[in-house]
Design a protein around this motif. Structure first.
Motif, PDB file in Angstrom:
ATOM      1  N   ALA A 196       6.164  10.233   7.438  1.00 54.41           N
ATOM      2  CA  ALA A 196       6.673  11.571   7.754  1.00 54.41           C
ATOM      3  C   ALA A 196       8.022  11.814   7.089  1.00 54.41           C
ATOM      4  CB  ALA A 196       6.776  11.752   9.262  1.00 54.41           C
ATOM      5  N   ARG A 197       8.870  10.799   7.062  1.00 53.97           N
ATOM      6  CA  ARG A 197      10.169  10.948   6.402  1.00 53.97           C
ATOM      7  C   ARG A 197       9.991  11.170   4.897  1.00 53.97           C
ATOM      8  NH1 ARG A 197      11.443   6.951  10.353  1.00 53.97           N
ATOM      9  NH2 ARG A 197      11.082   5.232   8.890  1.00 53.97           N
ATOM     10  N   ALA A 198       8.993  10.512   4.310  1.00 59.01           N
ATOM     11  CA  ALA A 198       8.778  10.629   2.868  1.00 59.01           C
ATOM     12  C   ALA A 198       8.267  12.000   2.471  1.00 59.01           C
ATOM     13  CB  ALA A 198       7.805   9.545   2.400  1.00 59.01           C
ATOM     14  N   VAL A 199       7.484  12.651   3.335  1.00 56.36           N
ATOM     15  CA  VAL A 199       6.871  13.934   2.967  1.00 56.36           C
ATOM     16  C   VAL A 199       7.653  15.128   3.492  1.00 56.36           C
ATOM     17  CG1 VAL A 199       4.581  12.895   2.839  1.00 56.36           C
ATOM     18  CG2 VAL A 199       5.310  13.984   4.980  1.00 56.36           C
ATOM     19  N   ALA A 200       8.717  14.897   4.262  1.00 54.30           N
ATOM     20  CA  ALA A 200       9.541  15.981   4.802  1.00 54.30           C
ATOM     21  C   ALA A 200      10.225  16.737   3.651  1.00 54.30           C
ATOM     22  CB  ALA A 200      10.582  15.397   5.745  1.00 54.30           C
ATOM     23  N   PRO A 201      10.599  17.988   3.865  1.00 51.74           N
ATOM     24  CA  PRO A 201      10.491  18.727   5.131  1.00 51.74           C
ATOM     25  C   PRO A 201       9.212  19.550   5.276  1.00 51.74           C
ATOM     26  CG  PRO A 201      11.842  19.962   3.596  1.00 51.74           C
ATOM     27  CD  PRO A 201      11.460  18.688   2.880  1.00 51.74           C
ATOM     28  N   LEU A 202       8.472  19.753   4.203  1.00 54.16           N
ATOM     29  CA  LEU A 202       7.322  20.658   4.264  1.00 54.16           C
ATOM     30  C   LEU A 202       5.995  19.949   4.449  1.00 54.16           C
ATOM     31  CD1 LEU A 202       8.322  23.203   1.463  1.00 54.16           C
ATOM     32  CD2 LEU A 202       8.706  23.357   3.945  1.00 54.16           C
ATOM     33  N   GLY A 203       5.959  18.629   4.262  1.00 53.22           N
ATOM     34  CA  GLY A 203       4.720  17.891   4.437  1.00 53.22           C
ATOM     35  C   GLY A 203       4.482  17.512   5.884  1.00 53.22           C
ATOM     36  N   SER A 204       3.392  16.767   6.117  1.00 51.52           N
ATOM     37  CA  SER A 204       3.075  16.334   7.478  1.00 51.52           C
ATOM     38  C   SER A 204       2.389  14.978   7.441  1.00 51.52           C
ATOM     39  CB  SER A 204       2.172  17.360   8.178  1.00 51.52           C
ATOM     40  OG  SER A 204       0.942  17.486   7.490  1.00 51.52           O
ATOM     41  N   ALA A 205       2.571  14.228   8.508  1.00 52.95           N
ATOM     42  CA  ALA A 205       1.937  12.923   8.663  1.00 52.95           C
ATOM     43  C   ALA A 205       1.222  12.896  10.007  1.00 52.95           C
ATOM     44  CB  ALA A 205       2.970  11.800   8.603  1.00 52.95           C
ATOM     45  N   VAL A 206      -0.047  12.491   9.973  1.00 50.21           N
ATOM     46  CA  VAL A 206      -0.867  12.401  11.183  1.00 50.21           C
ATOM     47  C   VAL A 206      -1.285  10.961  11.375  1.00 50.21           C
ATOM     48  CG1 VAL A 206      -3.029  13.102  12.287  1.00 50.21           C
ATOM     49  CG2 VAL A 206      -1.741  14.750  10.906  1.00 50.21           C
ATOM     50  N   ALA A 208       0.835  -1.214   0.000  1.00 52.09           N
ATOM     51  CA  ALA A 208       0.000   0.000   0.000  1.00 52.09           C
ATOM     52  C   ALA A 208       0.863   1.255   0.000  1.00 52.09           C
ATOM     53  CB  ALA A 208      -0.938   0.000   1.200  1.00 52.09           C
ATOM     54  N   LEU A 209       1.953   1.239   0.754  1.00 53.92           N
ATOM     55  CA  LEU A 209       2.829   2.401   0.789  1.00 53.92           C
ATOM     56  C   LEU A 209       3.514   2.590  -0.566  1.00 53.92           C
ATOM     57  CD1 LEU A 209       3.536   4.518   2.905  1.00 53.92           C
ATOM     58  CD2 LEU A 209       5.551   3.172   3.490  1.00 53.92           C
ATOM     59  N   ASP A 210       3.869   1.484  -1.216  1.00 51.00           N
ATOM     60  CA  ASP A 210       4.472   1.574  -2.541  1.00 51.00           C
ATOM     61  C   ASP A 210       3.493   2.165  -3.552  1.00 51.00           C
ATOM     62  OD1 ASP A 210       6.812   0.487  -1.600  1.00 51.00           O
ATOM     63  OD2 ASP A 210       6.435  -1.525  -2.368  1.00 51.00           O
ATOM     64  N   TRP A 211       2.215   1.785  -3.436  1.00 49.91           N
ATOM     65  CA  TRP A 211       1.208   2.342  -4.351  1.00 49.91           C
ATOM     66  C   TRP A 211       0.968   3.826  -4.059  1.00 49.91           C
ATOM     67  CZ3 TRP A 211      -3.346   4.968  -4.282  1.00 49.91           C
ATOM     68  CH2 TRP A 211      -4.077   5.003  -5.478  1.00 49.91           C
ATOM     69  N   LEU A 212       0.899   4.162  -2.784  1.00 49.72           N
ATOM     70  CA  LEU A 212       0.555   5.530  -2.390  1.00 49.72           C
ATOM     71  C   LEU A 212       1.655   6.525  -2.768  1.00 49.72           C
ATOM     72  CD1 LEU A 212      -1.934   6.701  -0.845  1.00 49.72           C
ATOM     73  CD2 LEU A 212      -0.464   6.777   1.176  1.00 49.72           C
ATOM     74  N   ARG A 213       2.900   6.110  -2.568  1.00 53.45           N
ATOM     75  CA  ARG A 213       4.056   6.951  -2.874  1.00 53.45           C
ATOM     76  C   ARG A 213       3.913   8.375  -2.319  1.00 53.45           C
ATOM     77  NH1 ARG A 213       5.664   5.318  -9.131  1.00 53.45           N
ATOM     78  NH2 ARG A 213       6.103   3.124  -8.703  1.00 53.45           N
ATOM     79  N   PRO A 214       3.901   8.529  -1.000  1.00 52.62           N
ATOM     80  CA  PRO A 214       3.812   9.881  -0.429  1.00 52.62           C
ATOM     81  C   PRO A 214       4.955  10.751  -0.938  1.00 52.62           C
ATOM     82  CG  PRO A 214       3.547   8.202   1.266  1.00 52.62           C
ATOM     83  CD  PRO A 214       4.005   7.495   0.036  1.00 52.62           C
ATOM     84  N   ARG A 215       4.630  11.995  -1.264  1.00 55.27           N
ATOM     85  CA  ARG A 215       5.604  12.895  -1.869  1.00 55.27           C
ATOM     86  C   ARG A 215       5.917  14.055  -0.939  1.00 55.27           C
ATOM     87  NH1 ARG A 215       2.333  14.137  -7.236  1.00 55.27           N
ATOM     88  NH2 ARG A 215       0.739  14.292  -5.616  1.00 55.27           N
ATOM     89  N   PRO A 216       7.125  14.624  -1.050  1.00 58.10           N
ATOM     90  CA  PRO A 216       7.466  15.783  -0.213  1.00 58.10           C
ATOM     91  C   PRO A 216       6.407  16.872  -0.323  1.00 58.10           C
ATOM     92  CG  PRO A 216       9.420  14.998  -1.357  1.00 58.10           C
ATOM     93  CD  PRO A 216       8.254  14.209  -1.911  1.00 58.10           C
ATOM     94  N   GLY A 217       6.034  17.405   0.822  1.00 57.27           N
ATOM     95  CA  GLY A 217       5.054  18.481   0.877  1.00 57.27           C
ATOM     96  C   GLY A 217       3.621  18.034   1.069  1.00 57.27           C
ATOM     97  N   GLU A 218       3.340  16.731   0.973  1.00 52.64           N
ATOM     98  CA  GLU A 218       1.961  16.262   1.112  1.00 52.64           C
ATOM     99  C   GLU A 218       1.567  16.124   2.580  1.00 52.64           C
ATOM    100  OE1 GLU A 218       0.461  13.792  -2.644  1.00 52.64           O
ATOM    101  OE2 GLU A 218       1.802  12.617  -1.358  1.00 52.64           O
ATOM    102  N   ARG A 219       0.257  16.200   2.816  1.00 55.34           N
ATOM    103  CA  ARG A 219      -0.329  15.909   4.122  1.00 55.34           C
ATOM    104  C   ARG A 219      -0.950  14.525   4.034  1.00 55.34           C
ATOM    105  NH1 ARG A 219      -1.042  19.956   7.493  1.00 55.34           N
ATOM    106  NH2 ARG A 219      -2.856  19.020   8.474  1.00 55.34           N
ATOM    107  N   VAL A 220      -0.495  13.610   4.886  1.00 57.66           N
ATOM    108  CA  VAL A 220      -0.915  12.215   4.791  1.00 57.66           C
ATOM    109  C   VAL A 220      -1.455  11.750   6.143  1.00 57.66           C
ATOM    110  CG1 VAL A 220      -0.226   9.854   4.205  1.00 57.66           C
ATOM    111  CG2 VAL A 220       0.829  11.798   3.021  1.00 57.66           C
ATOM    112  N   LEU A 221      -2.578  11.045   6.107  1.00 62.40           N
ATOM    113  CA  LEU A 221      -3.209  10.462   7.292  1.00 62.40           C
ATOM    114  C   LEU A 221      -2.932   8.974   7.332  1.00 62.40           C
ATOM    115  CD1 LEU A 221      -5.239  10.457   9.699  1.00 62.40           C
ATOM    116  CD2 LEU A 221      -7.063  10.191   7.993  1.00 62.40           C
ATOM    117  N   ASP A 222      -2.538   8.477   8.504  1.00 60.78           N
ATOM    118  CA  ASP A 222      -2.308   7.050   8.743  1.00 60.78           C
ATOM    119  C   ASP A 222      -3.402   6.562   9.692  1.00 60.78           C
ATOM    120  OD1 ASP A 222      -1.356   4.500   9.212  1.00 60.78           O
ATOM    121  OD2 ASP A 222       0.528   5.145  10.150  1.00 60.78           O
ATOM    122  N   VAL A 223      -4.371   5.817   9.160  1.00 60.92           N
ATOM    123  CA  VAL A 223      -5.514   5.351   9.957  1.00 60.92           C
ATOM    124  C   VAL A 223      -5.175   4.014  10.609  1.00 60.92           C
ATOM    125  CG1 VAL A 223      -7.925   4.626   9.881  1.00 60.92           C
ATOM    126  CG2 VAL A 223      -7.157   6.531   8.457  1.00 60.92           C
TER     127      VAL A 223
END
Length: 300
Positions: free
Chosen positions: A67-77, A40-55
């Protein structure tokens, strides 16, 4: 069948009692259990700057990876029902400067939207099948996404292709006190999303578009340490609370019983290979025509 309110109450109680075991084995589960969500993470491919929710973030390992994938300007909740797991996640991954992932305790089924919304993407590893009211939970997730945002999740298929959770429970159970009731039908449990057609109907009812469900087979590689592997699988399963309540002699017998039934997955000197059959679920929130959804790995 038990009503939804009772199922929610049962869920809350179960995960509150389960949290200490998950926290104790958090590092081990992050390492060995990574294949359960990697597709699922491979499909999603979070990108720098994105806001991503982990349910269903548990003790936060997947949220930290996002969080490491979307840094430095993105965020992970990370969102989880169990306060004990959220507390463990904050202890493990919190930073004094406030950078890195953030974690929220809450029942996704009863929220109007998840704090931090709207999100560009949503990830979930082995959690959607645990909802008491899947349409309610999935609807909250959809409302928490911006138009065009994408969802990627994994769930178990059926018990035949996932034999080791039952082996650990059945091996330990005779040596412990009463266990929680087993789920019936579509009640929350490891195989509640085994029927792909039903899962598609639930996602459709929640308002998702472009729904795909594909099977994947993965293997969890665990070290050749029967006692440690048995304890890990007992503590993150339905027997976990009864195991922690038992006296030392009973816990020892439970570990031995689980290890015996897990022996068929073990090669002496090499370790355990635990087969897991998953569904990869992908979808997005309908948005403006022409919105580009990043391509992920190809379906098999």
């Amino acid at each position: 069948m038990t009503d939804t309110a009772a199922l929610r109450s049962r869920n809350a109680g179960f995960w509150a009692r389960a949290a200490p075991g998950w926290a104790r084995h958090a590092d081990r589960h992050d390492e060995i259990g990574r294949p359960l969500g990697a597709v699922a993470l491979d499909w999603l491919r979070p990108r720098p700057g994105e806001r991503v929710l982990d349910v269903g973030c548990g003790c936060g390992g997947t949220t930290a990876e996002i969080a490491r994938a979307v840094a430095p300007l993105g965020s992970a909740v990370g969102l989880d029902l169990a306060e004990g797991m959220v507390a463990a996640a904050r202890d493990r991954w919190g930073r004094p400067d406030g950078a890195g992932p953030s974690f929220v305790t809450g029942d996704v089924e009863t929220l109007d939207a998840v704090p931090g919304a709207p999100f560009d993407a949503v990830y979930s590893r082995m959690t959607l099948m645990l909802f008491a009211d899947p349409v309610a939970g999935l609807s909250t997730i959809r409302r928490s996404m911006r138009a065009g945002a994408r969802l990627a999740a994994t769930v178990f298929r059926d018990g035949l292709v996932n034999p080791w959770p039952a082996a650990a429970m059945l091996g330990a159970a005779p040596h412990l006190g009463p266990l929680p009731p087993l789920p019936v039908g579509g009640e929350p449990g490891p195989f509640a999303f085994a029927d792909a057609a039903r899962t598609t109907r639930l996602l459709t009812a929640a308002g998702f578009a472009d729904i795909t469900i594909h099977p994947y087979d993965v293997t969890l590689d665990a070290p050749d340490d029967p006692e440690a592997v048995a304890e890990w699988l007992i503590e993150i399963g339905p027997a976990g609370a009864a195991y922690r309540d038992a006296d030392p002699a009973a816990r020892m017998r439970a570990r031995a019983g689980a290890a015996r039934l897990l022996e068929r997955f073990r090669t002496a000197g090499a370790g355990y290979r635990l087969p897991a059959g998953l569904w990869l679920i992908t979808a997005h929130r309908a948005g403006i025509s022409g919105t580009v959804i990043p391509a992920g790995i190809s379906a098999p």
